[in-house]
Each structure stands twice: as C-alpha cells, then as structure tokens.
Write a protein that holds these residues in place. Structure first.
Motif, PDB file in Angstrom:
ATOM      1  N   PHE A 208      -5.625   2.457  -0.433  1.00  0.00           N
ATOM      2  CA  PHE A 208      -5.125   3.078   0.791  1.00  0.00           C
ATOM      3  C   PHE A 208      -4.222   4.270   0.475  1.00  0.00           C
ATOM      4  O   PHE A 208      -3.676   4.390  -0.624  1.00  0.00           O
ATOM      5  CB  PHE A 208      -4.335   2.051   1.623  1.00  0.00           C
ATOM      6  N   ALA A 209      -4.074   5.120   1.474  1.00  0.00           N
ATOM      7  CA  ALA A 209      -3.150   6.251   1.338  1.00  0.00           C
ATOM      8  C   ALA A 209      -1.721   5.719   1.231  1.00  0.00           C
ATOM      9  O   ALA A 209      -1.418   4.604   1.670  1.00  0.00           O
ATOM     10  CB  ALA A 209      -3.279   7.186   2.534  1.00  0.00           C
ATOM     11  N   ARG A 210      -0.823   6.536   0.680  1.00  0.00           N
ATOM     12  CA  ARG A 210       0.529   6.088   0.415  1.00  0.00           C
ATOM     13  C   ARG A 210       1.250   5.540   1.657  1.00  0.00           C
ATOM     14  O   ARG A 210       1.893   4.480   1.571  1.00  0.00           O
ATOM     15  CB  ARG A 210       1.344   7.227  -0.203  1.00  0.00           C
ATOM     16  N   PRO A 211       1.183   6.202   2.819  1.00  0.00           N
ATOM     17  CA  PRO A 211       1.890   5.644   3.985  1.00  0.00           C
ATOM     18  C   PRO A 211       1.416   4.237   4.353  1.00  0.00           C
ATOM     19  O   PRO A 211       2.226   3.375   4.710  1.00  0.00           O
ATOM     20  CB  PRO A 211       1.565   6.643   5.105  1.00  0.00           C
ATOM     21  N   ILE A 212       0.103   3.999   4.244  1.00  0.00           N
ATOM     22  CA  ILE A 212      -0.420   2.672   4.555  1.00  0.00           C
ATOM     23  C   ILE A 212       0.018   1.666   3.498  1.00  0.00           C
ATOM     24  O   ILE A 212       0.338   0.509   3.817  1.00  0.00           O
ATOM     25  CB  ILE A 212      -1.955   2.716   4.668  1.00  0.00           C
ATOM     26  N   ARG A 213       0.057   2.102   2.235  1.00  0.00           N
ATOM     27  CA  ARG A 213       0.527   1.208   1.169  1.00  0.00           C
ATOM     28  C   ARG A 213       1.966   0.774   1.410  1.00  0.00           C
ATOM     29  O   ARG A 213       2.316  -0.386   1.191  1.00  0.00           O
ATOM     30  CB  ARG A 213       0.417   1.908  -0.199  1.00  0.00           C
ATOM     31  N   VAL A 214       2.789   1.703   1.845  1.00  0.00           N
ATOM     32  CA  VAL A 214       4.187   1.376   2.116  1.00  0.00           C
ATOM     33  C   VAL A 214       4.288   0.337   3.228  1.00  0.00           C
ATOM     34  O   VAL A 214       5.040  -0.635   3.133  1.00  0.00           O
ATOM     35  CB  VAL A 214       4.977   2.649   2.499  1.00  0.00           C
ATOM     36  N   VAL A 215       3.488   0.530   4.299  1.00  0.00           N
ATOM     37  CA  VAL A 215       3.500  -0.417   5.413  1.00  0.00           C
ATOM     38  C   VAL A 215       3.027  -1.795   4.954  1.00  0.00           C
ATOM     39  O   VAL A 215       3.641  -2.821   5.291  1.00  0.00           O
ATOM     40  CB  VAL A 215       2.619   0.103   6.570  1.00  0.00           C
ATOM     41  N   LEU A 216       1.953  -1.841   4.163  1.00  0.00           N
ATOM     42  CA  LEU A 216       1.371  -3.112   3.731  1.00  0.00           C
ATOM     43  C   LEU A 216       2.207  -3.796   2.648  1.00  0.00           C
ATOM     44  O   LEU A 216       1.970  -4.967   2.342  1.00  0.00           O
ATOM     45  CB  LEU A 216      -0.046  -2.894   3.212  1.00  0.00           C
TER      46      LEU A 216
END
Length: 272
Positions: A208-216
């Motif tokens: 996933f893109a970095r913003p989604i990784r941070v959320v997950l």
C-alpha cells in the motif's frame, strides 16, 4: 450497574475459561446436528482460501517477489490471516457482530448484567460458532506449506506466537469498541465497515501507499493481524516491533474496557 459483580462473586480467569468451554461444547453439539451446514461451511472456506492462494501462485509465476515479500512469506501471511480470521469467527463475531440489535435494543445485555460474571466477557466471548474453526485448520495448513523448507529460529517462532496473541487481543478490542458505539447510537451499524477493512489484513502493508500503511499500522492496526507476525516468523524478530505489538494489545484492551464501563454508565435498559 458496573462490572463490580466480578469481584463480588470472585470470578477469575479459570471460571471464565470454563464458561467458554461449556458454551463451545453446547454450540458444537448444535452445529454437528446440522450436517448440511458443516458441508456448506467447509466448501465455502475451501473456496475462499483457494482463491487467495491461487492468486498468489499466479503472481509468483511471473515474479520472484512482490513489495519485498517472497512466495513463502505470502503463504505464511495468508495462513496467519486465515488462522486469526477463524478464531475471530469462532469466538468474537457470534457475540459482537449483532450487539447493537441483540444486546442493546432487544435487552440481552440486561440479562448479562444480572449474571455473576463480567458483563464484558459475557457480551463479547460467551457464545461461539465452532464451524468457523474450519478456517483456523485451513490456515494452519497453508502456514505449514509456507514454512516448509524455510529456516526458522526459536526466537522467530516465539515472536510469531506473541504477535498472533497480540493481534487477537487487538481484534477483540476493536470489535468491543465498535460495539460500544451502540450505547450512544443504538441504530449505528459499523460491522460492515469492519468486515471490509478486515480484508486488508490479508495483504502485506508494504503493497500500500505510505498514507494507507500509516493508517493500517497506527490508526486501524490491521498490520498486526498478519503482516507483522508473518515477517517476524520468517525474517526474525525485532525487539521494537515485538514490544510495540504487546503495548498495542495492552492499550487496546484497556481502551476497550474503559469504553465498556463508560457505556454501562450510560445504559439504562432496553425498556427505557
């Protein structure tokens, strides 16, 4: 009507585990009485898992790795995800998926509050769906396939076990937190959102893109469900990740307990 009854009646972990065992035994007897359901659930579990595994095998016919993950690591991830999904479907979903309807609006919580055991335990873990353990068994099989021929270390195996337990605690806590919203908004149904978000756990967060990784990882920690334990098993443990996973589980459990107590203070009964 708080959970002080637990202390008053001296209910401990052994007593709660005994209640789980009794409830599971009763549910198992009911389940095996309907053999057609068993056949259907087995076919459904095989189909879902087979589709996921087939997709991975197809991808790795044309690539040696995907987002830094090898085929073996993907299989371990799928197996770990399926294992936790099976335990969630067996012990958590039967209780909390319908809590706003059965617990709040239909008054089942009133009965739990009168029992000599923790109302949080009764509302979140007293019921079970044994047929969902089929997914657990299949997950163990895929996990074994993934680790076949791999060099495992004792530290990696222990870290995987610790992180899987942490992932289960976080899964339970998230389900409790979503269920607790019913105390303030009884008609709010977020289980569909949770089930949809849960599907993201079957993929490594690196895709996933970095913003989604941070959320997950930090907001809705689906990474702790399968990605983090799988990486620890095959790549070796990292102390920071291991400590972070345990702290996340403890923090999530404390937050879930606090939300439950706050909800009970607001709760006035189904007939109010």
């Amino acid at each position: 009507m708080a959970d002080r009854r637990t202390a008053v009646y001296g209910g401990g972990i052994v007593k709660l585990l005994r209640l789980v065992g009794v409830g599971f035994s009763m549910a198992l007897r009911r389940s095996v009485a309907f053999r057609i359901n068993l056949v259907f659930d087995v076919l459904l579990a095989f189909t879902g898992l087979g589709t996921a595994v087939a997709a991975v095998l197809i991808v790795f016919t044309r690539a040696d790795s995907l987002a830094g993950w090898s085929k073996a690591e993907f299989l371990v991830l799928i197996g770990t995800y399926q294992l936790i999904t099976g335990l969630r479907g067996t012990f958590i979903d039967p209780n909390l998926s319908w809590f706003p309807e059965t617990g709040i609006r239909n008054g089942k919580l009133d009965g739990y509050l009168l029992q000599p055991a923790s109302s949080l335990f009764l509302a979140s873990l007293s019921l079970s769906s044994p047929l969902a353990l089929i997914q657990f068994v299949l997950g163990i099989g895929v996990l074994g396939w993934g680790i076949a021929g791999q060099s495992l270390t004792a530290a990696g195996v222990v870290s995987w076990l610790v992180l899987v337990v942490a992932g289960l605690v976080v899964t339970w806590a998230l389900s409790v937190l979503l269920a607790c919203l019913a105390f303030w908004a009884p008609k709010l149904q977020l289980d569909v959102f949770f089930h949809s978000a849960w599907q993201l756990g079957r993929y490594p967060t690196d895709v996933f893109a970095r913003p989604i990784r941070v959320v997950l990882t930090y907001v809705f920690p689906m990474a702790l469900i399968a990605s983090v334990p799988s990486a620890a098993l095959l790549r070796g443990p990292q102390v920071g990740v291991l400590v972070g996973g345990v702290l996340a589980a403890v923090g999530a459990a404390v937050l879930a307990g606090a939300a439950w107590r706050a909800g009970l203070r607001r709760y006035t009964g189904a007939t109010s």
